[in-house]
Design an enzyme around this catalytic site. Sequence first.
Site: not given
Length: 271
Positions: A26-27, A30, A33, A143, A145, A149, A182-183
């Site tokens: 989702m862009g 980091h 990715h 991943g 993490k 999912q 990303s967060r």
Amino acid sequence: MKIFKNKHNLQKEIFETKGISFVPTMGGLHKGHISLIKQSKKFKLKTLVSIFVNPKQFNKKSDYRSYPRNTNEDIKQLKKLKINYLYIPKYNDIYGFKPKKRVFLDKFSKKLCGKFRKGHFEGVLNVVNRFIEIIKPRNIFLGKKDYQQLYLIKQHIKKRKIETRIIECKTIRENNGIACSSRNSNLTKNQLKIASNIFYYLSGLKKKIKKNYNLFNFNKIKKDLIKLGATKIDYLENYNIKSFKKAKSPKEKFNLFVAYYIKNIRLIDNI
Ligand code: PAF
């Protein structure tokens, strides 16, 4: 690196190749990715990365709006990594067709994040199912993490007999222990410190629990996390990472799964 915004142009190009290794994102790229992309490049197929902030997997509009977006910076990084293809679709490219396969949602989707983010995993599986139909990748890199999912995508692929292999990649952490996400870019310096202290607290706790299972006292741990600076805890649970049942003995291979907030930023990890 060729950039595509339209699936038909993308398909014309990639269906001529021997197969695709796919890294969906989702862009807000980091180190996590980058590690997925480096893994993918080892597989000798062409690497395709997607950037699509999927609105259907956000249960709050405000969370969707504040999700970090940095496409120009992402493109620069991807060029440096020398990936083959980048797919940046618009909403209709993904949602403007009816997929051939129905999403399979394993019952585990109702636990952990599924309990607190209504519709989240439906949204994730919906978009991943569509990406699979568009790209028909040989491999997808995900991943650990986002363990839940990862597990649910694997179950969907198995149940729907999809010929795509999921490559599980280890969680990449910052020097201060926190899982790359990303967060994290929305956290202040002080909030990063809190997240780091929480990581060290939980990894120490896991070691102790392995020796003495009676230490798993949710209420006490929750209080400790609040003292460390968490604003709210959605869940903290120990699950067997193979069976995805609650671990009942320290001999099992379990992880501590956690989701908590610092102010309005929600972080997840499994340790
Ligand atoms: O993990 C993510 O970034 C997303 O959930 C994914 C797999 C790209 C689907 O939107």
